[in-house]
Each structure stands twice: as structure tokens, then as C-alpha cells.
Design a protein around this motif. Sequence first.
Motif, PDB file in Angstrom:
ATOM      1  N   SER A   1      -6.664  -3.231  -2.160  1.00  0.00           N
ATOM      2  CA  SER A   1      -7.172  -4.361  -1.369  1.00  0.00           C
ATOM      3  C   SER A   1      -7.875  -5.418  -2.227  1.00  0.00           C
ATOM      4  CB  SER A   1      -8.154  -3.853  -0.303  1.00  0.00           C
ATOM      5  OG  SER A   1      -7.500  -2.994   0.590  1.00  0.00           O
TER       6      SER A   1
ATOM      7  N   ARG B   1      -5.431  -8.074  -4.451  1.00  0.00           N
ATOM      8  CA  ARG B   1      -4.247  -8.730  -3.898  1.00  0.00           C
ATOM      9  C   ARG B   1      -4.144 -10.209  -4.251  1.00  0.00           C
ATOM     10  NH1 ARG B   1      -4.806  -5.704   1.938  1.00  0.00           N
ATOM     11  NH2 ARG B   1      -6.925  -6.459   1.730  1.00  0.00           N
TER      12      ARG B   1
ATOM     13  N   THR C   1     -12.253   0.970   8.765  1.00  0.00           N
ATOM     14  CA  THR C   1     -11.272  -0.067   8.452  1.00  0.00           C
ATOM     15  C   THR C   1     -10.481  -0.341   9.720  1.00  0.00           C
ATOM     16  OG1 THR C   1      -9.584  -0.869   6.939  1.00  0.00           O
ATOM     17  CG2 THR C   1      -9.453   1.473   7.507  1.00  0.00           C
ATOM     18  N   ASP C   2      -9.327  -1.004   9.586  1.00  0.00           N
ATOM     19  CA  ASP C   2      -8.539  -1.353  10.762  1.00  0.00           C
ATOM     20  C   ASP C   2      -8.123  -0.100  11.530  1.00  0.00           C
ATOM     21  OD1 ASP C   2      -8.739  -3.835   9.575  1.00  0.00           O
ATOM     22  OD2 ASP C   2      -6.751  -3.690   8.656  1.00  0.00           O
TER      23      ASP C   2
ATOM     24  N   ILE D   1      -4.836   1.594  10.723  1.00  0.00           N
ATOM     25  CA  ILE D   1      -4.827   2.443   9.527  1.00  0.00           C
ATOM     26  C   ILE D   1      -5.438   3.806   9.862  1.00  0.00           C
ATOM     27  CG2 ILE D   1      -5.689   2.691   7.154  1.00  0.00           C
ATOM     28  CD1 ILE D   1      -5.826  -0.373   6.983  1.00  0.00           C
TER      29      ILE D   1
ATOM     30  N   SER E   1     -12.278  -5.238   0.977  1.00  0.00           N
ATOM     31  CA  SER E   1     -11.675  -5.309   2.319  1.00  0.00           C
ATOM     32  C   SER E   1     -12.602  -6.051   3.277  1.00  0.00           C
ATOM     33  CB  SER E   1     -11.399  -3.902   2.852  1.00  0.00           C
ATOM     34  OG  SER E   1     -12.617  -3.224   3.091  1.00  0.00           O
ATOM     35  N   THR E   2     -12.049  -6.560   4.366  1.00  0.00           N
ATOM     36  CA  THR E   2     -12.880  -7.248   5.366  1.00  0.00           C
ATOM     37  C   THR E   2     -13.873  -6.294   6.044  1.00  0.00           C
ATOM     38  OG1 THR E   2     -11.017  -7.073   6.896  1.00  0.00           O
ATOM     39  CG2 THR E   2     -11.318  -9.183   5.810  1.00  0.00           C
ATOM     40  N   PRO E   3     -13.507  -5.036   6.337  1.00  0.00           N
ATOM     41  CA  PRO E   3     -14.502  -4.152   6.977  1.00  0.00           C
ATOM     42  C   PRO E   3     -15.729  -3.872   6.104  1.00  0.00           C
ATOM     43  CG  PRO E   3     -12.316  -3.125   6.983  1.00  0.00           C
ATOM     44  CD  PRO E   3     -12.182  -4.414   6.291  1.00  0.00           C
TER      45      PRO E   3
ATOM     46  N   GLY F   1       0.796  -5.560   3.318  1.00  0.00           N
ATOM     47  CA  GLY F   1       0.003  -4.335   3.361  1.00  0.00           C
ATOM     48  C   GLY F   1      -1.339  -4.534   4.027  1.00  0.00           C
ATOM     49  N   THR F   2      -1.346  -4.491   5.349  1.00  0.00           N
ATOM     50  CA  THR F   2      -2.590  -4.568   6.145  1.00  0.00           C
ATOM     51  C   THR F   2      -3.526  -5.677   5.633  1.00  0.00           C
ATOM     52  OG1 THR F   2      -3.738  -2.807   4.867  1.00  0.00           O
ATOM     53  CG2 THR F   2      -2.479  -2.128   6.804  1.00  0.00           C
ATOM     54  N   TYR F   3      -2.931  -6.841   5.371  1.00  0.00           N
ATOM     55  CA  TYR F   3      -3.615  -7.930   4.674  1.00  0.00           C
ATOM     56  C   TYR F   3      -4.093  -8.950   5.702  1.00  0.00           C
ATOM     57  CZ  TYR F   3      -4.088 -10.799   0.371  1.00  0.00           C
ATOM     58  OH  TYR F   3      -4.558 -11.508  -0.701  1.00  0.00           O
ATOM     59  N   SER F   4      -5.383  -8.928   6.009  1.00  0.00           N
ATOM     60  CA  SER F   4      -5.915  -9.838   7.031  1.00  0.00           C
ATOM     61  C   SER F   4      -5.955 -11.277   6.534  1.00  0.00           C
ATOM     62  CB  SER F   4      -7.335  -9.430   7.433  1.00  0.00           C
ATOM     63  OG  SER F   4      -7.324  -8.176   8.047  1.00  0.00           O
TER      64      SER F   4
ATOM     65  N   TYR G   1      -8.164   3.849   0.746  1.00  0.00           N
ATOM     66  CA  TYR G   1      -8.789   4.502   1.898  1.00  0.00           C
ATOM     67  C   TYR G   1      -8.639   6.021   1.889  1.00  0.00           C
ATOM     68  CZ  TYR G   1      -9.326  -0.172   3.746  1.00  0.00           C
ATOM     69  OH  TYR G   1      -9.704  -1.485   3.911  1.00  0.00           O
TER      70      TYR G   1
ATOM     71  N   ARG H   1      -9.646 -15.989   1.643  1.00  0.00           N
ATOM     72  CA  ARG H   1      -8.424 -15.641   0.895  1.00  0.00           C
ATOM     73  C   ARG H   1      -7.472 -16.834   0.818  1.00  0.00           C
ATOM     74  NH1 ARG H   1      -7.935  -9.647   3.749  1.00  0.00           N
ATOM     75  NH2 ARG H   1      -9.507  -8.657   2.431  1.00  0.00           N
TER      76      ARG H   1
ATOM     77  N   TYR I   1      -2.774  -9.593  10.571  1.00  0.00           N
ATOM     78  CA  TYR I   1      -2.069  -9.333   9.311  1.00  0.00           C
ATOM     79  C   TYR I   1      -1.074 -10.441   8.974  1.00  0.00           C
ATOM     80  CZ  TYR I   1      -3.668  -4.421   9.544  1.00  0.00           C
ATOM     81  OH  TYR I   1      -4.413  -3.273   9.593  1.00  0.00           O
TER      82      TYR I   1
ATOM     83  N   LYS J   1       0.873  -1.177   0.000  1.00  0.00           N
ATOM     84  CA  LYS J   1       0.000   0.000   0.000  1.00  0.00           C
ATOM     85  C   LYS J   1       0.910   1.227   0.000  1.00  0.00           C
ATOM     86  CE  LYS J   1      -4.032  -2.051   0.494  1.00  0.00           C
ATOM     87  NZ  LYS J   1      -4.922  -1.915   1.632  1.00  0.00           N
TER      88      LYS J   1
HETATM   89  N1  GLU Z   1      -7.125  -5.685   7.018  1.00  0.00           N
HETATM   90  C1  GLU Z   1      -8.308  -5.507   6.222  1.00  0.00           C
HETATM   91  C2  GLU Z   1      -8.262  -6.368   4.978  1.00  0.00           C
HETATM   92  O1  GLU Z   1      -7.302  -7.063   4.755  1.00  0.00           O
HETATM   93  C3  GLU Z   1      -8.553  -4.057   5.874  1.00  0.00           C
HETATM   94  C4  GLU Z   1      -7.343  -3.296   5.399  1.00  0.00           C
HETATM   95  C5  GLU Z   1      -7.092  -3.412   3.910  1.00  0.00           C
HETATM   96  O2  GLU Z   1      -8.029  -3.258   3.126  1.00  0.00           O
HETATM   97  O3  GLU Z   1      -5.928  -3.598   3.547  1.00  0.00           O
HETATM   98  O4  GLU Z   1      -9.192  -6.385   4.212  1.00  0.00           O
END
Ligand code: GLU
Length: 298
Positions: free
Chosen positions: A112, A115, A220-221, A224, A182-184, A129-132, A203, A137, A248, A67
Amino acid sequence: MRKIRNIAAAGIAASALFALTACNSGSPTGETGGEAPEQEVAEDVALEGSPTYDAMVERGGPVIGVKEDQPGLGYLDVTTGDRSGFDIEIARWIAASLGFEEGDISYEPIASANREQALVNGDIDYYVGTYSITDQRKEQIDFAGPYFETGQGFLVSADSEMTEVSDVSDFNGMTVCSATGSTPIQNIKENYPEIKTEEYDIYSQCVEDVLSGKVDAVTTDAAILIGYAAQDPDNLKVLDGLFTEERYGVGIPKGDTALLEHINTLFTDGGDTWQEIFDSTLGQAGIEIDQPAVDPVE
Ligand code: GLU
């Protein structure tokens, strides 16, 4: 999605306020200010049976998905060309452990929603990169780690009357913005039909919409959101209240167990490096969290 309050998440919530105050005098550029540790580049690396590593060697360096609009995590300063943040330093640490210098690395900004496909296509070797880590996935890719834990939070205009969120449904009837894929955003769409949504690839566009009053909140997280609020504390604030558990991981191509085990061993046996990286990046915003244990390989 169930509302989870874990110790790590509570730690972030408690320190979020401090983070915002602490960063009032911080750099407006999004740099978190700390000096990231110099990584020693490994010599004589032998990673048997990793097609991803073989491709990196053949190419002369890794292509890392990142990101670049998330201050404190994955950020590109367009004037200097410098990349900074916790995720970027984790990405550099992995590259150094594989024998690559900073100059060998190619960074690829990937949103997001794109990925998994980037990893499946072989466009990138790994993604930080903030990848849950999620089961959905994991059907397409593998995750090393986790290397960080956070939870879903909300960012609003500083002049909003809201100070905390007791339940996500507090936003019923309002519009919240998040990143596609994204997860949110999935959590909101699947579980809170009375909340209206706005979606973008990144974002920072949601943050613009909060500032202009087009949407009520960015979700979001929390990690972030704290980065955005720290950049503009006069106009933005993170509300107390954390929902979901976001762990992550480093996204890697599915089936590359040798690479997965290499990264997990680095996280497990890395001595003080994780802490040094954290202290020089997210730790500067007042967040306190311990390094999580890595998941066992399935
Ligand atoms: N961690 C969450 C996700 O992987 C939100 C942050 C993002 O979009 O990177 O979806």
C-alpha cells in the motif's frame, strides 16, 4: 474523518454475517471458488496519445501492480502460482481490452505505501489492488473508476466478546493493526489518538497478530477483512459497523488521459463483464453491491 453510512456500505455490513457462514465450507486456500469469465483479447487496438500504452506495446505486455495476500481480491496461491480475486480479474479485463493475453502480463506485488511511487517511477503501467481514490494520491497519480465501493471495518478474534462497532473510538485504549500508507491507518492516527497502532507492509501480518493475540483488531476495508474471515471462520470474525467511504480506482500514471478514458469507457460500456467478474469472486462471499458510476474526468 466523518462516519459515513452509505447504502453500499450497509449492504456489505448486512451480508457480512452471511458471508462468514456461507464460507464455512469454502476452500481454505483463499480461492473464492467461482469460474472467472474468459476475457476476449481485443484486436487492432489503437490508443492514440497514451505513453503508458506505448510502453506496454514496446515491452510486449503490461506490468500490473497488485496485492497477493488478499483472498477474494488479489491473491497468489504459492503452490499453484495461480492469481485470483476481483482486483486480479479487473486487471486482466483491462489488459485484454488493450490487446494483451494473460501470458503477456507481468504482475508486480506492491504494498500500500509504495503504490504512488511505483507509478511515478514507471515501474508499473497500472495498479489494481484495493486502491482508494483520494485527493492526496491524485496529486501524484490519476485514477480510473471507481469500480468498487466499501468502507473501513474491523476484524477480531472469533472468541472476542465484541460483535459490533458503534464508533471507531470503541477501540480507545486497544491496539489495532493496519498497513502502512493505507487510508484506515491514516484515519486512526489522525482522528483517534487514544487508539494504539501496529503497522506492517501487508495485512496478512496483521491477521497473524490478531490470531496470536498481539493486537486487538485488524482495521481496513471490510471487503478485505471478509476475505480473511472467510479463510479462517473458526478463529476470525468481522464486526458489524462500517466507517469511511473507500472507492477503489485503477491507479495510472498522472496525465495519461487516453488510458484513463479507455479504462473508464471499458467500465461504463462493459456490458455484463463487471457483474460476471464480481459474481465469480467477491460475490461468492455473499457480498452484494452494484457497480458504481465512474467519476467524470477532471
Ligand atoms: N483502500 C485502502 C487504501 O487504499 C485500504 C486498502 C489498502 O491498503 O490497499 O489505502
